[in-house]
Write a protein that holds these residues in place. Structure first.
Motif, PDB file in Angstrom:
ATOM      1  N   VAL A   1       6.163  -0.650   1.799  1.00  0.00           N
ATOM      2  CA  VAL A   1       5.939  -0.118   3.144  1.00  0.00           C
ATOM      3  C   VAL A   1       6.325  -1.205   4.136  1.00  0.00           C
ATOM      4  O   VAL A   1       5.950  -2.365   3.977  1.00  0.00           O
ATOM      5  CB  VAL A   1       4.459   0.287   3.313  1.00  0.00           C
ATOM      6  CG1 VAL A   1       4.149   0.651   4.739  1.00  0.00           C
ATOM      7  CG2 VAL A   1       4.119   1.429   2.369  1.00  0.00           C
TER       8      VAL A   1
ATOM      9  N   CYS B   1       7.354   4.057   4.167  1.00  0.00           N
ATOM     10  CA  CYS B   1       8.153   3.663   3.005  1.00  0.00           C
ATOM     11  C   CYS B   1       9.627   3.786   3.381  1.00  0.00           C
ATOM     12  O   CYS B   1       9.976   4.355   4.421  1.00  0.00           O
ATOM     13  CB  CYS B   1       7.817   4.547   1.798  1.00  0.00           C
ATOM     14  SG  CYS B   1       8.254   6.286   1.983  1.00  0.00           S
TER      15      CYS B   1
ATOM     16  N   ASN C   1       1.904   9.524   2.441  1.00  0.00           N
ATOM     17  CA  ASN C   1       0.707   9.248   1.629  1.00  0.00           C
ATOM     18  C   ASN C   1       1.002   9.094   0.147  1.00  0.00           C
ATOM     19  O   ASN C   1       0.174   9.403  -0.693  1.00  0.00           O
ATOM     20  CB  ASN C   1      -0.361  10.329   1.846  1.00  0.00           C
ATOM     21  CG  ASN C   1      -0.926  10.275   3.230  1.00  0.00           C
ATOM     22  OD1 ASN C   1      -1.172   9.212   3.771  1.00  0.00           O
ATOM     23  ND2 ASN C   1      -1.120  11.439   3.834  1.00  0.00           N
ATOM     24  N   GLN C   2       2.203   8.632  -0.170  1.00  0.00           N
ATOM     25  CA  GLN C   2       2.550   8.352  -1.554  1.00  0.00           C
ATOM     26  C   GLN C   2       2.844   6.860  -1.672  1.00  0.00           C
ATOM     27  O   GLN C   2       3.189   6.209  -0.705  1.00  0.00           O
ATOM     28  CB  GLN C   2       3.768   9.164  -1.977  1.00  0.00           C
ATOM     29  CG  GLN C   2       3.515  10.650  -1.980  1.00  0.00           C
ATOM     30  CD  GLN C   2       4.747  11.414  -2.435  1.00  0.00           C
ATOM     31  OE1 GLN C   2       5.707  10.844  -2.930  1.00  0.00           O
ATOM     32  NE2 GLN C   2       4.707  12.726  -2.259  1.00  0.00           N
ATOM     33  N   HIS C   3       2.705   6.349  -2.850  1.00  0.00           N
ATOM     34  CA  HIS C   3       2.995   4.928  -3.070  1.00  0.00           C
ATOM     35  C   HIS C   3       4.438   4.799  -3.538  1.00  0.00           C
ATOM     36  O   HIS C   3       4.728   4.711  -4.721  1.00  0.00           O
ATOM     37  CB  HIS C   3       2.030   4.339  -4.089  1.00  0.00           C
ATOM     38  CG  HIS C   3       2.146   2.855  -4.191  1.00  0.00           C
ATOM     39  ND1 HIS C   3       1.722   2.020  -3.197  1.00  0.00           N
ATOM     40  CD2 HIS C   3       2.669   2.065  -5.140  1.00  0.00           C
ATOM     41  CE1 HIS C   3       1.970   0.771  -3.542  1.00  0.00           C
ATOM     42  NE2 HIS C   3       2.544   0.777  -4.723  1.00  0.00           N
ATOM     43  N   ARG C   4       5.358   4.837  -2.550  1.00  0.00           N
ATOM     44  CA  ARG C   4       6.780   4.689  -2.850  1.00  0.00           C
ATOM     45  C   ARG C   4       7.279   3.380  -2.290  1.00  0.00           C
ATOM     46  O   ARG C   4       8.428   3.244  -1.983  1.00  0.00           O
ATOM     47  CB  ARG C   4       7.576   5.844  -2.254  1.00  0.00           C
ATOM     48  CG  ARG C   4       7.251   7.178  -2.859  1.00  0.00           C
ATOM     49  CD  ARG C   4       8.243   8.202  -2.448  1.00  0.00           C
ATOM     50  NE  ARG C   4       7.939   8.677  -1.112  1.00  0.00           N
ATOM     51  CZ  ARG C   4       8.603   9.621  -0.492  1.00  0.00           C
ATOM     52  NH1 ARG C   4       9.620  10.200  -1.073  1.00  0.00           N
ATOM     53  NH2 ARG C   4       8.270  10.011   0.705  1.00  0.00           N
ATOM     54  N   GLY C   5       6.424   2.402  -2.127  1.00  0.00           N
ATOM     55  CA  GLY C   5       6.668   1.152  -1.461  1.00  0.00           C
ATOM     56  C   GLY C   5       8.044   0.561  -1.702  1.00  0.00           C
ATOM     57  O   GLY C   5       8.847   1.126  -2.412  1.00  0.00           O
TER      58      GLY C   5
ATOM     59  N   GLY D   1       0.798  -1.221   0.000  1.00  0.00           N
ATOM     60  CA  GLY D   1       0.000   0.000   0.000  1.00  0.00           C
ATOM     61  C   GLY D   1       0.828   1.267   0.000  1.00  0.00           C
ATOM     62  O   GLY D   1       2.058   1.256  -0.102  1.00  0.00           O
ATOM     63  N   ALA D   2       0.106   2.385   0.141  1.00  0.00           N
ATOM     64  CA  ALA D   2       0.742   3.701   0.193  1.00  0.00           C
ATOM     65  C   ALA D   2       1.359   3.933   1.570  1.00  0.00           C
ATOM     66  O   ALA D   2       0.880   3.406   2.575  1.00  0.00           O
ATOM     67  CB  ALA D   2      -0.290   4.789  -0.099  1.00  0.00           C
ATOM     68  N   CYS D   3       2.402   4.730   1.608  1.00  0.00           N
ATOM     69  CA  CYS D   3       3.083   5.057   2.857  1.00  0.00           C
ATOM     70  C   CYS D   3       2.145   5.869   3.753  1.00  0.00           C
ATOM     71  O   CYS D   3       1.613   6.891   3.312  1.00  0.00           O
ATOM     72  CB  CYS D   3       4.344   5.857   2.569  1.00  0.00           C
ATOM     73  SG  CYS D   3       5.175   6.488   4.042  1.00  0.00           S
TER      74      CYS D   3
END
Length: 168
Positions: A68, A93, A62-66, A56-58
């Motif tokens: 996580v 993340c 709140n960004q999807h830089r996985g 999921g998103a961090c």
């Protein structure tokens, strides 16, 4: 060395016990009931939810830089005869985790030395822990055991809260 049954922190000295479980402090001990319920959560439920969090998103940026996962930073602050040190695990993340570890390293390096004797003893420990965490590679394909444990405890905490709110 023992690990806290609630937060997973390594217990160097002391600790609190509840049944067969050991906790690092009173706050974690208060969560002991949750830890006992957590042991009963099925592994397949934990694994599925941990994979969902991992992909999921961090929750920090709140960004999807996985991926996580759990990233722990370490801090110490000292004033003459008083020193306080902590481990701060958080789900984030890798980028947010590295920022927290770098912050913990700088915080400890600047504010940790000023206590006798623990500031002089524990500051190098916390600085090295943060430095090691910064350079540690994380398996990006699967959730860590620490993330699975946090997910397990979260599921148990929700079950306990629901149970306490249910009318008798």
């Amino acid at each position: 060395m023992a690990k806290c049954a609630y937060c997973g922190t390594t217990i160097l000295f002391g600790g609190k016990k509840l049944e067969d479980l050991k906790f690092c402090n009173d706050k974690c001990l208060a969560q002991g009931h949750v830890a006992l319920v957590a042991e009963q959560v099925p592994n397949d439920v934990v694994a599925a939810q941990a994979r969902e969090v991992h992909a999921g998103a961090c929750p920090v940026c709140n960004q999807h830089r996985g991926p996580v996962d759990v990233h722990t930073s370490y801090k110490i602050i000292s004033f003459v005869l008083m020193s306080s040190w902590s481990s701060n695990p958080r789900v984030s993340c890798g980028t947010c985790g590295k920022k927290a570890q770098l912050g913990g390293l700088l915080y400890s390096f600047l504010l940790g030395w000023w206590g006798i004797p623990w500031g002089l003893i524990m500051t190098p420990v916390q600085v090295v822990r943060n430095a090691a965490a910064l350079f540690r590679s994380v398996d990006s394909l699967t959730p860590s055991e620490q993330l699975e444990q946090l997910v397990r405890v979260n599921i148990a905490a929700q079950a306990v809260a629901t149970q306490q709110q249910a009318p008798e």
